[in-house]
Motif scaffolding. Structure first.
Motif, PDB file in Angstrom:
ATOM      1  N   MET A  99      55.320  -8.354 -21.619  1.00  0.00           N
ATOM      2  CA  MET A  99      54.159  -8.640 -22.464  1.00  0.00           C
ATOM      3  C   MET A  99      53.198  -9.637 -21.809  1.00  0.00           C
ATOM      4  N   ILE A 100      53.639 -10.331 -20.765  1.00  0.00           N
ATOM      5  CA  ILE A 100      52.754 -11.219 -19.999  1.00  0.00           C
ATOM      6  C   ILE A 100      51.560 -10.422 -19.473  1.00  0.00           C
ATOM      7  N   GLU A 101      51.777  -9.116 -19.232  1.00  0.00           N
ATOM      8  CA  GLU A 101      50.686  -8.224 -18.839  1.00  0.00           C
ATOM      9  C   GLU A 101      50.217  -7.361 -20.005  1.00  0.00           C
ATOM     10  N   GLY A 102      51.143  -7.014 -20.887  1.00  0.00           N
ATOM     11  CA  GLY A 102      50.834  -6.074 -21.960  1.00  0.00           C
ATOM     12  C   GLY A 102      49.909  -6.610 -23.029  1.00  0.00           C
ATOM     13  N   SER A 103      49.856  -7.950 -23.159  1.00  0.00           N
ATOM     14  CA  SER A 103      48.949  -8.555 -24.140  1.00  0.00           C
ATOM     15  C   SER A 103      48.311  -9.807 -23.549  1.00  0.00           C
ATOM     16  N   LYS A 104      47.002  -9.762 -23.395  1.00  0.00           N
ATOM     17  CA  LYS A 104      46.292 -10.935 -22.863  1.00  0.00           C
ATOM     18  C   LYS A 104      46.375 -12.102 -23.836  1.00  0.00           C
ATOM     19  N   GLU A 105      46.434 -11.786 -25.131  1.00  0.00           N
ATOM     20  CA  GLU A 105      46.576 -12.831 -26.152  1.00  0.00           C
ATOM     21  C   GLU A 105      47.931 -13.544 -25.994  1.00  0.00           C
ATOM     22  N   GLN A 109      48.300 -17.513 -25.033  1.00  0.00           N
ATOM     23  CA  GLN A 109      49.024 -18.466 -25.889  1.00  0.00           C
ATOM     24  C   GLN A 109      50.066 -19.242 -25.085  1.00  0.00           C
ATOM     25  N   LEU A 110      50.762 -18.535 -24.179  1.00  0.00           N
ATOM     26  CA  LEU A 110      51.741 -19.208 -23.318  1.00  0.00           C
ATOM     27  C   LEU A 110      51.063 -20.210 -22.387  1.00  0.00           C
ATOM     28  N   MET A 111      49.906 -19.811 -21.853  1.00  0.00           N
ATOM     29  CA  MET A 111      49.180 -20.704 -20.938  1.00  0.00           C
ATOM     30  C   MET A 111      48.727 -21.972 -21.649  1.00  0.00           C
ATOM     31  N   ILE A 112      48.206 -21.812 -22.854  1.00  0.00           N
ATOM     32  CA  ILE A 112      47.752 -22.978 -23.618  1.00  0.00           C
ATOM     33  C   ILE A 112      48.943 -23.890 -23.928  1.00  0.00           C
ATOM     34  N   LYS A 113      50.040 -23.291 -24.377  1.00  0.00           N
ATOM     35  CA  LYS A 113      51.236 -24.065 -24.754  1.00  0.00           C
ATOM     36  C   LYS A 113      51.785 -24.872 -23.579  1.00  0.00           C
ATOM     37  N   HIS A 114      51.754 -24.272 -22.385  1.00  0.00           N
ATOM     38  CA  HIS A 114      52.359 -24.926 -21.211  1.00  0.00           C
ATOM     39  C   HIS A 114      51.310 -25.558 -20.291  1.00  0.00           C
ATOM     40  N   GLN A 115      50.099 -25.722 -20.827  1.00  0.00           N
ATOM     41  CA  GLN A 115      49.012 -26.419 -20.121  1.00  0.00           C
ATOM     42  C   GLN A 115      48.757 -25.834 -18.735  1.00  0.00           C
ATOM     43  N   ILE A 116      48.761 -24.504 -18.678  1.00  0.00           N
ATOM     44  CA  ILE A 116      48.447 -23.793 -17.441  1.00  0.00           C
ATOM     45  C   ILE A 116      46.943 -23.549 -17.419  1.00  0.00           C
ATOM     46  N   PRO A 117      46.249 -23.998 -16.364  1.00  0.00           N
ATOM     47  CA  PRO A 117      44.782 -23.907 -16.351  1.00  0.00           C
ATOM     48  C   PRO A 117      44.261 -22.472 -16.391  1.00  0.00           C
ATOM     49  N   VAL A 251      52.280 -20.840 -11.414  1.00  0.00           N
ATOM     50  CA  VAL A 251      53.374 -19.863 -11.334  1.00  0.00           C
ATOM     51  C   VAL A 251      54.696 -20.462 -11.818  1.00  0.00           C
ATOM     52  N   GLN A 252      55.063 -21.634 -11.293  1.00  0.00           N
ATOM     53  CA  GLN A 252      56.327 -22.246 -11.719  1.00  0.00           C
ATOM     54  C   GLN A 252      56.330 -22.620 -13.206  1.00  0.00           C
ATOM     55  N   PRO A 253      55.251 -23.234 -13.730  1.00  0.00           N
ATOM     56  CA  PRO A 253      55.241 -23.522 -15.178  1.00  0.00           C
ATOM     57  C   PRO A 253      55.322 -22.261 -16.043  1.00  0.00           C
ATOM     58  N   MET A 254      54.709 -21.158 -15.577  1.00  0.00           N
ATOM     59  CA  MET A 254      54.785 -19.920 -16.357  1.00  0.00           C
ATOM     60  C   MET A 254      56.207 -19.362 -16.348  1.00  0.00           C
ATOM     61  N   ALA A 255      56.875 -19.405 -15.201  1.00  0.00           N
ATOM     62  CA  ALA A 255      58.265 -18.928 -15.137  1.00  0.00           C
ATOM     63  C   ALA A 255      59.151 -19.761 -16.072  1.00  0.00           C
ATOM     64  N   ARG A 256      58.975 -21.084 -16.036  1.00  0.00           N
ATOM     65  CA  ARG A 256      59.748 -21.966 -16.935  1.00  0.00           C
ATOM     66  C   ARG A 256      59.380 -21.710 -18.398  1.00  0.00           C
TER      67      ARG A 256
END
Length: 420
Positions: A99-105, A109-117, A251-256
């Motif tokens: 779903m990391i690819e299947g839904s941009k939303e 949401q994951l990026m915002i939560k984990h402070q990924i720019p 990349v590492q914060p997204m994997a975590r």
């Protein structure tokens, strides 16, 4: 090892060919593959990538060691879950992680939560609210179909009329069906784009060398978005320090974050990035190898790709070694692509001075013919991007190109960067 690759394009051709080069591999099968792959000794399996029961049956009967998934559609449909439930080894993210690819939303949401720019954004499912927001924000602005759209669900609107048309097509005319029922509207970011792919096993991240893809159909980034018209690697405009920063902050914060989200990711994580004035930011995440990036990244991999995947599947740390050489790949497309295009034209045949990765091809009267929009990719390696580009151009110029077209400027930005 006997390996099964799922998919039929140039990406899968490059992956299967790399597997076949391993001394540990006896056979590589590709389902469904394409007739061009057979020229390299890849065995074609007449089962479509979405026919999971047939693929599982084949893998069991043939005693496949493990399966590698190329495209996103079977990943989103749960091919990994199905194979694992059947007790078969397979490399790729399961349905929840894809779903990391299947839904941009979902990804946002994951990026915002984990402070990924990433770019500031807002999601909408009704036209009036979306159009009101676009008018408030102004242009340029980026409009994306939330779901899969074969690389064509993104509109960079430089005028309000373009933005309005995109919203009408996605939300009212349902151009992308269920994929466009929700749209993600993002701020427009400026900078140098690059693709950073990594082998991922839950929290373990093993980055690849970076590449730059060219999405627009025509030279100088003109024309409609496509699935990709060519790529090159490395990207001299992006420094090693900037790549390292992207690995550490994205990349590492997204994997975590995926592990924390209880959707742990195992497979190829693709980060489409842009180097802005304030550092690298995410444009998109994909859950698999990119096409055409794969065709310019894998020729630079000195390590045994089959051994790398086998290590990851068996919880061993893989060895990754990359060549200093440069690689440029140019897509040969059918005239009219990405809109209406002709099929059935004979293919040009290239000599061994370049690598040919077949994609949209079929066989007719024992001859390869065009059977898709992006027909094949011609790639070459050399000591510089300029030299690799020249090899590809010379190969393309020797052929009659009626009913085909290609971009002449793949890698030009890198050459210009080196000259400066």
């Amino acid at each position: 090892m006997k390996i099964l690759v799922i998919g039929s394009g140039g990406r899968e051709h490059a992956i299967a060919q790399k597997f076949l080069a391993s001394p540990h591999v006896t056979s590589v099968f590709c389902a469904p593959g394409n007739p061009g792959m057979a020229l390299d000794g890849i065995k074609l399996v007449p089962v479509t990538e979405m026919a999971f029961a047939g693929l599982i049956d084949f893998a069991k009967r043939t005693k496949i060691t493990w399966t590698f998934v190329g495209p996103e559609q079977p990943l989103l449909a749960g091919i990994v879950d199905a194979f694992q439930a059947a007790g078969l080894a397979i490399f790729g993210p399961n349905k929840a992680a894809a779903m990391i690819e299947g839904s941009k939303e979902f990804a946002k949401q994951l990026m915002i939560k984990h402070q990924i720019p990433t770019a500031a954004y807002k999601s909408f499912s009704d036209y009036e609210s979306a159009w009101e927001y676009v008018q408030q924000q102004g242009v340029p602005i980026v409009i994306k179909a939330d779901g899969l759209a074969a690389g064509k669900g993104v509109v960079v609107a430089e005028e309000l009329a373009t933005a309005q048309q995109a919203l009408k097509e996605m939300l009212q005319a349902k151009k992308f069906g269920a994929s466009g029922q929700t749209v993600v509207i993002e701020e427009f970011l400026t900078g140098e784009e690059f693709s950073l792919l990594a082998f991922v096993k839950e929290e373990e991240v093993y980055p690849m060398v970076i590449a730059q893809d060219h999405k627009r159909a025509f030279d100088h980034d003109q024309g409609p978005n496509t699935g990709g018209m060519g790529a090159y690697s490395p990207v001299p405009q992006i420094s090693e320090a900037e790549v390292l920063q992207a690995v550490e902050t994205i990349v590492q914060p997204m994997a975590r974050g995926m592990v924390e989200n209880q959707t742990p990711f195992t497979g190829i994580l693709y980060a489409g990035l842009i180097q802005t004035a304030t550092g690298p930011k995410v444009i998109e995440f994909n859950a698999r190898f990119g096409d055409p990036e794969t065709q310019v990244i894998l020729p630079r991999l000195k390590s045994d790709l089959a051994a790398v995947i086998d290590d990851l599947l068996n919880d061993r740390k893989p060895t990754l070694e990359w060549a200093e050489t440069c690689c440029v790949g140019v897509v040969l497309a059918a005239a009219g692509y990405p809109n209406t295009y002709q099929t059935g034209m004979p293919l040009p045949i290239f000599d061994a001075s370049v690598m040919t990765y077949y994609a949209g091809v079929a066989e007719k009267n024992e001859q390869l013919v065009a059977n898709g929009g992006r027909v094949l990719l011609v790639a070459a390696t050399a000591e510089s991007i300029e030299a690799a580009k020249l090899k590809v151009e010379q190969a393309l110029q020797t052929q009659k190109m009626a009913n085909y077209f290609y971009r002449h400027d793949i890698g030009a930005k890198a050459i210009q960067s080196n000259e400066n």
